[in-house]
Motif scaffolding. Structure first.
Motif, short mmCIF file in Angstrom:
data_model
loop_
_atom_site.label_atom_id
_atom_site.label_comp_id
_atom_site.label_asym_id
_atom_site.label_seq_id
_atom_site.Cartn_x
_atom_site.Cartn_y
_atom_site.Cartn_z
N VAL A 11 6.94 12.56 -0.28
CA VAL A 11 7.62 12.05 -1.47
C VAL A 11 7.00 12.73 -2.70
O VAL A 11 5.77 12.74 -2.85
N PRO A 12 7.79 13.32 -3.58
CA PRO A 12 7.23 14.03 -4.74
C PRO A 12 6.41 13.10 -5.64
O PRO A 12 6.73 11.92 -5.80
N GLU A 13 5.39 13.67 -6.26
CA GLU A 13 4.49 12.91 -7.12
C GLU A 13 5.24 12.20 -8.24
O GLU A 13 5.00 11.02 -8.53
N ALA A 14 6.18 12.89 -8.87
CA ALA A 14 6.93 12.29 -9.98
C ALA A 14 7.75 11.10 -9.49
O ALA A 14 7.89 10.09 -10.20
N GLU A 15 8.30 11.20 -8.30
CA GLU A 15 9.12 10.11 -7.76
C GLU A 15 8.24 8.91 -7.39
O GLU A 15 8.63 7.76 -7.58
N ILE A 16 7.04 9.19 -6.86
CA ILE A 16 6.11 8.10 -6.54
C ILE A 16 5.75 7.33 -7.81
O ILE A 16 5.78 6.10 -7.85
N ALA A 17 5.42 8.09 -8.88
CA ALA A 17 5.07 7.45 -10.15
C ALA A 17 6.23 6.61 -10.68
O ALA A 17 6.04 5.50 -11.18
N ARG A 18 7.46 7.14 -10.56
CA ARG A 18 8.64 6.41 -11.04
C ARG A 18 8.85 5.12 -10.26
O ARG A 18 9.10 4.05 -10.84
N LEU A 19 8.72 5.20 -8.95
CA LEU A 19 8.93 4.03 -8.10
C LEU A 19 7.89 2.94 -8.38
O LEU A 19 8.21 1.75 -8.46
N ARG A 20 6.64 3.36 -8.52
CA ARG A 20 5.59 2.36 -8.74
C ARG A 20 5.70 1.75 -10.14
O ARG A 20 5.45 0.56 -10.31
N ARG A 21 6.08 2.53 -11.12
CA ARG A 21 6.26 1.96 -12.46
C ARG A 21 7.45 1.00 -12.47
O ARG A 21 7.41 -0.05 -13.11
N ARG A 22 8.51 1.35 -11.74
CA ARG A 22 9.66 0.45 -11.64
C ARG A 22 9.25 -0.86 -10.95
O ARG A 22 9.65 -1.95 -11.37
N ALA A 23 8.45 -0.75 -9.89
CA ALA A 23 7.98 -1.95 -9.19
C ALA A 23 7.15 -2.82 -10.12
O ALA A 23 7.30 -4.06 -10.15
N ALA A 24 6.25 -2.20 -10.89
CA ALA A 24 5.43 -2.96 -11.83
C ALA A 24 6.28 -3.63 -12.90
O ALA A 24 6.05 -4.78 -13.28
N ASP A 81 0.81 -1.22 0.00
CA ASP A 81 0.00 0.00 0.00
C ASP A 81 0.84 1.28 0.00
O ASP A 81 0.36 2.34 0.38
N LEU A 82 2.10 1.18 -0.42
CA LEU A 82 2.91 2.38 -0.58
C LEU A 82 2.53 3.04 -1.90
O LEU A 82 3.22 2.97 -2.90
N ASP A 83 1.38 3.72 -1.87
CA ASP A 83 0.82 4.32 -3.08
C ASP A 83 0.94 5.84 -3.04
O ASP A 83 1.61 6.41 -2.17
N ARG A 84 0.27 6.49 -4.01
CA ARG A 84 0.37 7.95 -4.08
C ARG A 84 -0.11 8.62 -2.80
O ARG A 84 0.51 9.55 -2.31
N ALA A 85 -1.22 8.12 -2.26
CA ALA A 85 -1.80 8.77 -1.08
C ALA A 85 -0.87 8.67 0.12
O ALA A 85 -0.57 9.68 0.77
N SER A 86 -0.38 7.47 0.41
CA SER A 86 0.44 7.30 1.61
C SER A 86 1.80 7.97 1.47
O SER A 86 2.28 8.64 2.39
N LEU A 87 2.45 7.81 0.32
CA LEU A 87 3.77 8.40 0.13
C LEU A 87 3.70 9.91 -0.03
O LEU A 87 4.56 10.64 0.46
N GLY A 88 2.65 10.38 -0.71
CA GLY A 88 2.49 11.83 -0.88
C GLY A 88 2.30 12.54 0.44
O GLY A 88 2.82 13.65 0.66
N THR A 89 1.57 11.92 1.36
CA THR A 89 1.36 12.50 2.68
C THR A 89 2.68 12.70 3.42
O THR A 89 2.83 13.62 4.23
N LEU A 90 3.64 11.84 3.14
CA LEU A 90 4.92 11.88 3.83
C LEU A 90 5.98 12.67 3.06
O LEU A 90 7.17 12.62 3.40
#
Length: 290
Positions: free
Chosen positions: A71-84, A60-69
């Motif tokens: 982490v920049p939006e672009a970095e969240i998208a990069r990390l999740r795409r890398r994970a996928a 559940d390390l998604d946009r909502a949880s990471l953004g609250t803490l």
């Protein structure tokens, strides 16, 4: 493919504080919200599968949880795409390209009412006429199962030359009847006899009535692959459904049969770090180190 399909099925069992239901249930609701809003099934399929594969690595390390803490939006998208992309490694190049050309979508809009009922409806477990029911606790929900089948079906579709979006949508919708019909399993279905088909047909019709005309027509078209495995799409769907049902039982059997040696040595429950020698010494003194 089997390790990947196991990790997809595990999304039924991952929950987080402050969020209702499993990751699978929430992906199911988000996908249905997009379908009901009239979004193209291919976009819904790619976005949902992309989100599911990212979650197999990141939970559940998604946009909502990471953004609250912070982490920049672009970095969240990069990390999740890398994970996928890492999770998608077992797929062939064409399937990976199809998947990674999509965009993971955030939940938006309300899903049809039948979605909440499917999330609240437990699966029957294993039943057989003349035998007692094998109930594995906690039971999965029909939302859990349908999301897992939809994602697995889309991943398996290239093996049969099937349209992934059709298999995905059929997977989402293959248990619509259970929104109103409690799951009694194989034994209960046999007991209903000639009343089974009309009861299911009525329950499906009532669920479909909750969709706007355009999305309803798309769902009805996708559901035409359900009766048999005579088409590429039917084969991919029934392969995913069969595997998910068996992997659900396998999960419980694997958990019950896990050894301490596997957990400590293979899964590294006590993992490398500055205090590991001390931790290992404690376990050895207590007789817990295999």
């Amino acid at each position: 493919m089997l390790p990947l399909l196991r990790t997809v099925a595990d999304l039924k069992r991952i929950r987080s504080a402050g969020r209702a239901g499993s990751i699978a249930e929430r992906l199911f609701a988000a996908a249905w919200a997009r379908v009901a809003a009239g979004e193209a099934p291919e976009a819904v399929a790619r976005g949902t599968v992309l989100g599911a594969l990212a979650a197999t690595v990141m939970g559940d390390l998604d946009r909502a949880s990471l953004g609250t803490l912070g982490v920049p939006e672009a970095e969240i998208a990069r990390l999740r795409r890398r994970a996928a992309a890492e999770a998608a490694a077992p797929l062939d190049a064409a399937a990976r390209d199809w998947l990674l050309s999509g965009e993971e979508a955030e939940p938006g809009g309300a899903p049809p009412p039948f979605v909440a009922r499917l999330a609240a409806q437990p699966r029957a477990g294993t039943t057989c006429p003349g035998r007692g029911r094998l109930v594995l606790e906690p039971p999965e929900s029909h939302a859990d199962h349908c999301l897992s089948v939809a994602v697995a079906g889309a991943l398996l579709a290239p093996a049969w030359g099937a349209r992934a979006e059709t298999v995905f949508l059929a997977g989402l919708a293959h248990h619509l009847h259970n929104a109103l019909l409690p799951d009694s399993g194989f034994a209960g279905e046999v007991m209903l006899g000639r009343w089974l088909e009309p009861a299911m047909a009525r329950a499906i019709a009532l669920a479909l009535d909750e969709l706007p005309p355009g999305p309803r027509a798309a769902v009805e078209a996708a559901r035409r692959i359900l009766p048999d495995a005579a088409t590429p799409e039917g084969r991919a769907l029934h392969a995913a459904d069969t595997l998910d049902r068996v992997l659900q039982v396998e999960h419980h059997l694997r958990a019950a049969g896990t050894s301490m040696d596997f957990v400590l040595r293979e899964m590294e429950l006590v993992h490398a770090g500055p205090v590991k020698p001390f931790q290992d010494a404690v376990l050895a003194r207590m007789g817990l180190l295999p």
